[in-house]
Design a protein around this motif. Structure first.
Motif, PDB file in Angstrom:
ATOM      1  N   ALA A 187       0.851  -1.090  -0.004  1.00  0.00           N
ATOM      2  CA  ALA A 187       0.058   0.165  -0.091  1.00  0.00           C
ATOM      3  C   ALA A 187       0.661   1.062  -0.128  1.00  0.00           C
ATOM      4  N   LEU A 188       2.012   1.169   0.845  1.00  0.00           N
ATOM      5  CA  LEU A 188       3.016   2.519   0.715  1.00  0.00           C
ATOM      6  C   LEU A 188       3.438   2.639  -0.692  1.00  0.00           C
ATOM      7  N   GLU A 189       3.891   1.226  -1.262  1.00  0.00           N
ATOM      8  CA  GLU A 189       4.516   1.523  -2.418  1.00  0.00           C
ATOM      9  C   GLU A 189       3.722   2.191  -3.561  1.00  0.00           C
ATOM     10  N   GLU A 190       2.303   2.069  -3.331  1.00  0.00           N
ATOM     11  CA  GLU A 190       1.249   2.485  -4.302  1.00  0.00           C
ATOM     12  C   GLU A 190       1.420   4.011  -4.090  1.00  0.00           C
TER      13      GLU A 190
ATOM     14  N   ASN B  88      31.134  -6.547  -8.450  1.00  0.00           N
ATOM     15  CA  ASN B  88      29.942  -5.617  -8.851  1.00  0.00           C
ATOM     16  C   ASN B  88      28.661  -6.242  -8.795  1.00  0.00           C
ATOM     17  N   TYR B  89      28.663  -7.733  -8.639  1.00  0.00           N
ATOM     18  CA  TYR B  89      27.681  -8.553  -8.607  1.00  0.00           C
ATOM     19  C   TYR B  89      26.717  -8.325  -7.053  1.00  0.00           C
ATOM     20  N   TYR B  90      27.671  -8.224  -6.366  1.00  0.00           N
ATOM     21  CA  TYR B  90      27.325  -7.761  -4.815  1.00  0.00           C
ATOM     22  C   TYR B  90      26.791  -6.231  -4.659  1.00  0.00           C
ATOM     23  N   THR B  91      27.690  -5.373  -5.500  1.00  0.00           N
ATOM     24  CA  THR B  91      27.194  -4.055  -5.495  1.00  0.00           C
ATOM     25  C   THR B  91      25.761  -3.746  -6.082  1.00  0.00           C
ATOM     26  N   ARG B  92      25.323  -4.783  -7.163  1.00  0.00           N
ATOM     27  CA  ARG B  92      24.376  -4.498  -7.686  1.00  0.00           C
ATOM     28  C   ARG B  92      23.289  -4.845  -6.950  1.00  0.00           C
ATOM     29  N   ARG B  93      23.243  -5.895  -6.180  1.00  0.00           N
ATOM     30  CA  ARG B  93      22.347  -6.339  -5.045  1.00  0.00           C
ATOM     31  C   ARG B  93      22.057  -5.354  -4.133  1.00  0.00           C
ATOM     32  N   ARG B  94      23.209  -5.000  -3.664  1.00  0.00           N
ATOM     33  CA  ARG B  94      23.350  -4.131  -2.501  1.00  0.00           C
ATOM     34  C   ARG B  94      22.751  -2.778  -2.832  1.00  0.00           C
ATOM     35  N   MET B  95      22.910  -2.057  -3.965  1.00  0.00           N
ATOM     36  CA  MET B  95      22.363  -0.950  -4.270  1.00  0.00           C
ATOM     37  C   MET B  95      21.036  -0.825  -4.747  1.00  0.00           C
ATOM     38  N   THR B  96      20.590  -2.088  -5.404  1.00  0.00           N
ATOM     39  CA  THR B  96      19.056  -2.089  -5.714  1.00  0.00           C
ATOM     40  C   THR B  96      18.294  -2.046  -4.622  1.00  0.00           C
ATOM     41  N   LEU B  97      18.711  -2.639  -3.420  1.00  0.00           N
ATOM     42  CA  LEU B  97      17.811  -2.955  -2.467  1.00  0.00           C
ATOM     43  C   LEU B  97      18.035  -1.336  -1.567  1.00  0.00           C
ATOM     44  N   LEU B  98      19.061  -0.774  -1.493  1.00  0.00           N
ATOM     45  CA  LEU B  98      19.189   0.418  -1.074  1.00  0.00           C
ATOM     46  C   LEU B  98      18.455   1.573  -1.539  1.00  0.00           C
ATOM     47  N   PHE B  99      18.414   1.408  -2.959  1.00  0.00           N
ATOM     48  CA  PHE B  99      17.794   2.618  -3.855  1.00  0.00           C
ATOM     49  C   PHE B  99      16.413   2.437  -3.407  1.00  0.00           C
ATOM     50  N   SER B 100      15.867   1.036  -3.440  1.00  0.00           N
ATOM     51  CA  SER B 100      14.635   0.652  -3.497  1.00  0.00           C
ATOM     52  C   SER B 100      14.048   1.276  -1.993  1.00  0.00           C
ATOM     53  N   MET B 101      14.846   1.167  -1.241  1.00  0.00           N
ATOM     54  CA  MET B 101      14.505   1.554   0.166  1.00  0.00           C
ATOM     55  C   MET B 101      14.513   3.186   0.335  1.00  0.00           C
ATOM     56  N   LEU B 102      15.257   3.906  -0.281  1.00  0.00           N
ATOM     57  CA  LEU B 102      15.356   5.248  -0.391  1.00  0.00           C
ATOM     58  C   LEU B 102      13.931   5.743  -0.855  1.00  0.00           C
ATOM     59  N   ASP B 103      13.668   4.945  -1.944  1.00  0.00           N
ATOM     60  CA  ASP B 103      12.437   5.203  -2.725  1.00  0.00           C
ATOM     61  C   ASP B 103      11.308   5.070  -1.985  1.00  0.00           C
ATOM     62  N   TYR B 104      11.240   4.033  -1.187  1.00  0.00           N
ATOM     63  CA  TYR B 104      10.249   3.821  -0.079  1.00  0.00           C
ATOM     64  C   TYR B 104       9.772   4.777   0.645  1.00  0.00           C
TER      65      TYR B 104
END
Lengths: 325, 152, 127, 661
Positions: A187-190, B88-104
């Motif tokens: 819901a937050l993501e939305e 860089n494979y680890y970087t990719r996972r780490r930053m994917t999750l971090l960026f997703s969190m910042l976006d969240y």
């Protein structure tokens, strides 16, 4: 409930007498009926052991210290707690040979805050009757539906499977309703970025940096936390800048990402009622969606997602594109 | 002697502050190649050399924002070409999750980026930095990450 | 007007013609090769080039017995038979009225017809 | 108290043309910790370096920042300068104000400001620099080569030639490998055995080389320069010191039903056998699985026959543990089993062969004495069909996605050999592409077509069936738009080659990585093709990827050169910028160990004194000789126990701070 407590005590006694363990890690009465606290019991003191609707504390973290001591300790684990212990064992934090893990049944724990919100004041004791919780208060009896008082984490209980326990205590429990634990995250993501920002600013600004979330978290069991280490560059006792509490919570969630079993202790203990589990659960949801289902603690051999990769992993940009379609 | 480039330059134009973490083997060399090929990009970009993109701790990214960076970009070898094979494979996972969190958390997602730039891709390095700087200029000053509690 | 584009064929067949490395094993495997005007490998190449119209007119659509030897043996997983199947489907969608009623088909089959051809005849002609 | 010297280079006009060097000097003088700042036209020149050296001495500098070109250019130069002035070379930081500043910015104001910021970041970092010393480790002057094919032999010979001891471990009873099975070699058509066997003899006779045949690697411990390897010498049941290789026993052995591996199972051998006449060492071996004595307790004919009294039924496996400085993987390849491709009828008809079987069939020492006959009935063939790319370039799951590289050439070779020896036999080759890059390779292929009249058909075979004692081949002829139905007497499948299956277990013992196809991964696909990412492990031959003989030999020698380079060193100087873990902070969680690409991190129980409290804990230990300093572990570590020297958390955060200030 009393019946279940007796069954637990009886089995614990048998195990102590058989020599399977020398003491029991369970719950002792707290100052109030709604705050039983973790305690270690010898055979003689087993009658003091509590197991009721408020024995929510996850005992697995205490196994770190207990397992370092002489002799074996019998630890009582609710299903969700057993994953935390399994994860700690996987990380070599607990000496498994010093632990006897007894899986005990759980039908969800209660949240006193919810009871208060529903007008329970001056509560002196409580009992449970057919799906209802009856509070004895200074002003008389208050009856509330058990369902309405369940802790946030129990509302989306992951199930009644145990991970890595030595034995489980069989006990008939009512059917578990199926709930989506990622609903709130989704819901937050939305929401729009502005809405999310406003939501989190509102929540995280309440943080008083008491560190309760960290101290209770079984995954946050570092010998010394980076936030306590003056060498780390991020150490702080209080949130001196506005940014710091968000940094603290992002990094805390980050450090337990891939290791958090979603036990929900962080939100339970937060005195400011910040929904911290929504941060951890976001990482869990992302990991599940991007790298495949992963439950910390479930598989002792599985590589945690953050120390793993596949050459086909999505790019960081792809994740940010997700929400836009 | 304030030299903070995120302060307006003489022209009064907004100048963002961009921190670029570049891995020593590919992207830093790519930046060198951009330099020797005289491929310009804005002076807003300041490069920090790390041995591998996997050396970049999310703490560094957050610290940069806290201290006033308006954008943070990570550059590493292309996946599969890492000097250390798998970094860089680890970087990719780490930053994917971090960026997703910042976006969240509601922070503009355009403020962070990961790009793979090889030692031969001077032109790509320059183009990437130009593009990123343009994006950050359009976004304006980073307030949210500096000030998540009180806002304005 | 029904769609007759490359994309339609690819969508219906679920195959990726770009995987083809022009080895010709499909045509080397095909038992109906001599009855075909366009051969299995040509189906792959022509679909990739977007030359769909001639294929829709092709005898090959009805020469193919859907034995799937080409699919089975293709080293790249291209599935020429699925392309043919897709083209047939397109023809059928276009000529809705020319289907054979299922009960007429048995008369057209003699005892020596392989079973898979019978099955495919039902699929081809009665859709 | 730190005293930092900042040296700003003009690089002629390269920097000074866009950066106001004087202003940079003025600005950095204001920075805390800076005791000296100067600019100079060419800091990398002798006089520039002398300027640095004298400033270090005069001002008692503890660290240096050079604002100049890229550290990739002159960091090493200035580190040497610092060392010459008595400073620890790791107390030097470079601010790249040329490639990252003066060359890309046109506005002097802007470039100067940026140069100052970059200088400040470098100052912030150098203030947190710690003097580092590279550890050194001894190098054991002995190499181990795993695999005794042409790759292993060549590598071993080259290493031995340079004066170092080298051991070869070979799982077969003889060295020689696949090349020994080949008949002729392309494009010269010289006899494979004739060029290989002298090398085998050399390897056997070389005093620096010790052969462990019929042996396997049991375990590997240690790291570059200091490997400890246990080798299992399987019991031959024949005493190597007594056996003269006369072969008497092999002729007397009554058990004759075992398939002869050397001839690809196309004939049989005794239970006691010598793989082939030119085997090195030429010592008999008892195949216990098939030996009557081991199966029934009776027989013992070989023992009675042997005049040298070499038979020893009681012999047991022997474990030998040795130390090595370097390990070479030369585990080679095998052909895939093409019976997964039912359409070609391999395994159903004896006349459908793999190329390696065909190789034996053409060989004078082969099962037919070199007479080309159909294996099914011994008749002389009239038409032979060769099918290329059987299982190569195949993503269907049955085969391999890669090109096996050697098949085009050896198929052309087979075609030529057949046509040369038996002009009455016609030859058809089905091909998808003919790939002939290599010296004299295309000419060779063209000879097959032009001089020998080999029919090359662009297309693939769809079906091979038996019909009336012959084979019927159905395939496409794409260029002529027809389907061919050919009668053939033999069909030869150029089956894909794959890494020898033992490579996987050996590689995991070495913590050397393997790609999705099972080939060994190189340290760098272009620039370090003969080294594994695991320091001290080198790659020779087909274990790294498909290769023909000249390429294999070239790589084997390149690999030997790398090994010699390593063994020549008195001591190995480790990378000083390595990870290190603070045991007091370490949780022992193993996250770092999991992300380390080099296996440099291990865990041990340690007694710790934690601010006066004694405790034992499981803590991470970095092997500095193995760590390459990528830093993956530092981020995996939640407690911050793991840090990277030279790029510490504090240093990088100081740089961030300085830039964002």
């Amino acid at each position: 409930m009393r019946e279940l407590t007796n069954a637990i005590c009886a089995r614990a006694k048998e195990l102590l007498q058989s020599g399977a363990a020398g003491r029991v890690l369970g719950w002792a009465p707290g100052e109030f009926f709604y705050d039983p606290t973790p305690g270690v019991f010898s055979e003689g003191r087993l009658n003091e052991l509590v197991y009721d609707g408020f024995t929510a504390a996850n005992l697995s973290k205490y196994c770190i210290a207990e397992s370092q001591k002489e002799g074996k300790v019998l630890v009582l684990l609710k299903p969700c707690d057993s994953y935390s212990l399994a994860q700690l064992v996987k990380e070599h934090r607990v000496k498994r040979e010093n632990i006897y893990a007894l899986g005990i049944p759980c039908e969800g724990k209660l949240d006193m805050r919810k009871a208060r919100a529903k007008g329970v004041e001056g509560a002196l004791s409580f009992r449970e009757e057919d799906g209802q919780v009856v509070f004895e208060t200074l002003y008389g009896e208050v009856r509330l539906a058990r369902e309405e008082l369940l802790l946030e984490r129990c509302l989306c209980c992951r199930g009644r499977e145990y991970a890595g326990v030595d034995e489980t205590l069989e006990y008939a429990l009512p059917e578990l309703p199926k709930r989506d634990r990622f609903q709130k995250v989704a819901a937050l993501e939305e929401q729009t970025a502005q809405e999310r920002y406003a939501f989190w600013r509102g929540e995280l600004s309440k943080c008083i940096r008491c560190n309760a979330c960290r101290n209770v978290c079984p995954a946050c069991s570092c010998v010394q936390c980076v936030f306590d280490n003056p060498q780390s560059g991020v150490a702080a006792k209080a949130n001196s800048t506005e940014f710091e509490e968000s940094l603290f919570h992002i990094i805390r969630a980050w450090h337990v990402a891939g290791r958090c079993t979603d036990c929900g202790e962080c939100s339970r203990v937060c005195p400011q009622s910040i929904p911290l589990h929504l941060l951890n659960r976001k990482f869990i949801k992302d990991v599940n969606e991007l790298y495949g289902e992963y439950q910390a603690g479930a598989d002792p051999a599985a590589r945690p997602p953050l120390v793993n990769y596949t050459p086909e992993d999505p790019e960081p940009s792809a994740v940010l594109e997700r929400g836009r379609a | 002697m304030p030299l903070n480039t995120s302060a307006p330059a003489q022209t009064g134009e907004y100048r963002p502050l961009i921190v670029a973490f570049c891995c020593n083997w590919c992207s830093y060399a790519g930046a060198d190649l951009a330099g020797s090929s005289r491929l310009t990009y804005p002076a807003d970009v300041k490069i920090i050399r790390v041995p591998c993109s996997c050396r970049v701790n999310p703490l560094f990214v957050l610290k940069a924002f806290e201290r006033g960076a308006d954008g943070v970009i990570l550059c590493g070898c292309h996946p599969g070409d890492c000097h250390y094979t798998t970094g860089n494979y680890y970087t990719r996972r780490r930053m994917t999750l971090l960026f997703s969190m910042l976006d969240y958390l509601g922070i503009e997602r355009e403020r962070t980026r990961v790009e793979w730039v090889s030692a031969a891709e001077g032109a790509k390095f320059s183009a990437t930095m130009n593009d990123f700087a343009r994006t950050i200029r359009a976004l304006g000053e980073n307030r949210k990450l500096r000030d998540l509690r009180c806002g304005n | 007007m029904p769609e007759t584009t490359r994309e339609t064929v690819l969508r219906i067949s679920g195959t990726n013609t770009r995987k083809c490395m022009l080895c010709g094993k499909c045509s080397g495997s095909c038992p109906a090769y001599d009855a075909m005007d366009y051969r299995p490998h040509q189906f792959v190449a022509m679909v990739e080039r977007g030359e769909i119209a001639p294929l829709l007119q092709s005898k090959s659509l009805y020469a193919c017995m859907s034995c799937f030897a080409c699919v089975e043996r293709c080293p790249r997983g291209v599935q020429p038979a699925s392309l043919i199947e897709a083209l047939r489907a397109m023809v059928l969608r276009e000529r809705e009225h020319t289907r054979l009623p299922a009960q007429l088909i048995p008369e057209l089959i003699d005892a020596g017809t392989p079973q898979q051809a019978v099955v495919s005849a039902f699929r081809k002609l009665s859709k | 108290m730190q005293k930092i010297g900042v040296f700003v280079c003009w690089c002629g006009s390269n920097i000074a043309g866009t950066v106001d060097v004087g202003r940079v000097v003025e600005a950095v003088r204001q920075e805390p910790g800076v005791a000296f700042a100067a600019d100079y036209q060419y800091m990398c020149s002798d006089s520039g370096q002398n300027l640095i050296k004298s400033a270090v001495k005069e001002h008692g500098l503890t660290g240096i920042v050079v604002c100049s070109c890229s550290p990739r250019m002159h960091e090493a130069t200035f580190k040497k300068t610092a060392a010459a002035a008595g400073l620890n070379p790791y107390m030097v930081e470079i601010a790249n104000i040329r490639e990252h500043c003066s060359w890309i910015h046109k506005n002097m104001e802007e470039a100067t400001e940026k140069a100052i910021v970059l200088a400040r970041a470098a100052i912030a970092k150098v203030l947190k620099d710690a003097p580092l010393t590279s550890g050194t480790t001894e190098v054991t002057k002995r190499a181990l080569v795993i695999g005794g094919g042409i790759a292993g032999i060549q590598t071993a010979l080259d290493i031995a030639e340079a004066g170092f001891a080298v051991d070869i471990v070979e799982k077969q009873p003889t060295i020689g490998g696949r090349m020994a099975q080949l008949d002729k070699t392309f494009p010269t058509l010289d006899c494979s055995a004739c060029i290989l066997t002298p090398k085998m003899v050399d390897a056997g006779a070389n005093e620096n080389i010790e052969l462990f045949t019929y042996s396997e690697v049991e375990s590997v411990k240690g790291f570059v320069g200091n490997f400890t390897v246990t080798i299992r010498k399987k019991a031959r049941s024949v005493r190597a010191d007594l056996c003269t290789g006369c072969g008497e026993c092999t002729e007397k052995c009554p058990s004759r039903k075992t398939k002869n591996e050397f001839n690809m199972g196309m004939d049989t051998r005794g239970a006691i056998y010598i793989p082939y006449a030119q085997a090195v060492p030429k010592i008999a071996v008892i195949d216990r699985e098939h030996c009557l004595h081991f199966k029934t307790g009776k027989c013992g004919l070989c023992e009675r026959t042997c005049s040298a009294k070499a038979i020893d039924f009681a012999q047991e496996d022997e474990l030998v543990t040795r130390n090595y400085g370097a390990i070479v993987m030369a585990t080679g390849f095998q052909m895939i089993d093409p019976s997964g491709f039912g359409e070609f009828g391999y395994g159903k008809s004896k006349d459908v062969l793999t190329s390696l079987e065909f190789e034996r069939l053409m060989n004078a020492a082969g099962p037919t004495g070199g007479h080309l006959v159909c294996p099914s009935d011994g008749r002389h063939p009239k038409h032979i069909v060769f099918i290329q790319c059987v299982g190569s370039r195949d993503t269907s799951g049955c085969g391999k996605p890669y090109c096996s590289k050697i098949c085009c050439m050896y198929t052309a070779k087979h075609a030529i050999l057949v046509r040369d020896k038996y002009p009455d036999v016609s030859v058809t080759v089905f091909y998808i592409d003919v790939r002939t890059p290599g010296k004299n390779f295309d000419e060779f292929y063209r000879r097959a077509v032009e001089e020998y009249g080999v029919q090359y058909v662009k297309g693939m075979v769809g079906k091979v069936t038996r019909e009336g004692g012959r084979l019927k081949v159905q395939g496409s002829d794409l260029l002529n738009d027809r389907q061919l139905h050919l009668e053939a007497d033999m069909v030869v499948l150029a089956a894909a080659i794959e890494p020898d299956p033992t490579a996987r277990s050996v590689a995991s013992m070495l913590t050397a990585s393997i790609d999705t196809n099972g080939f060994m991964t190189e340290a760098h696909p272009k620039l370090r093709p003969v080294e594994s990412p695991t320091a001290g492990v080198f790659l020779s031959g087909v274990c790294q990827g498909p290769k023909d003989i000249p390429e294999t030999v070239a790589q084997a020698s390149a690999c030997a050169a790398k090994v010699i380079g390593l063994l020549c060193k008195q001591k190995l100087v480790n990378n000083a910028c390595v990870a290190s873990s603070d045991p007091l902070l370490c949780n022992g969680c193993s996250s770092c160990e999991k992300v380390c690409p080099y296996g440099a991190i291990t865990y041990e129980e340690r007694e710790l004194n934690d601010k006066g409290v004694r405790r034992t804990a499981r803590v991470a230990v970095v092997n500095e000789a193995v760590c390459q300093g990528c830093g993956a572990c530092t981020v995996a570590c939640p407690s911050g126990a793991m840090d990277l020297k030279g790029f510490t958390n504090q240093q990088i955060m100081a740089e961030v701070d300085a830039i964002c200030r």
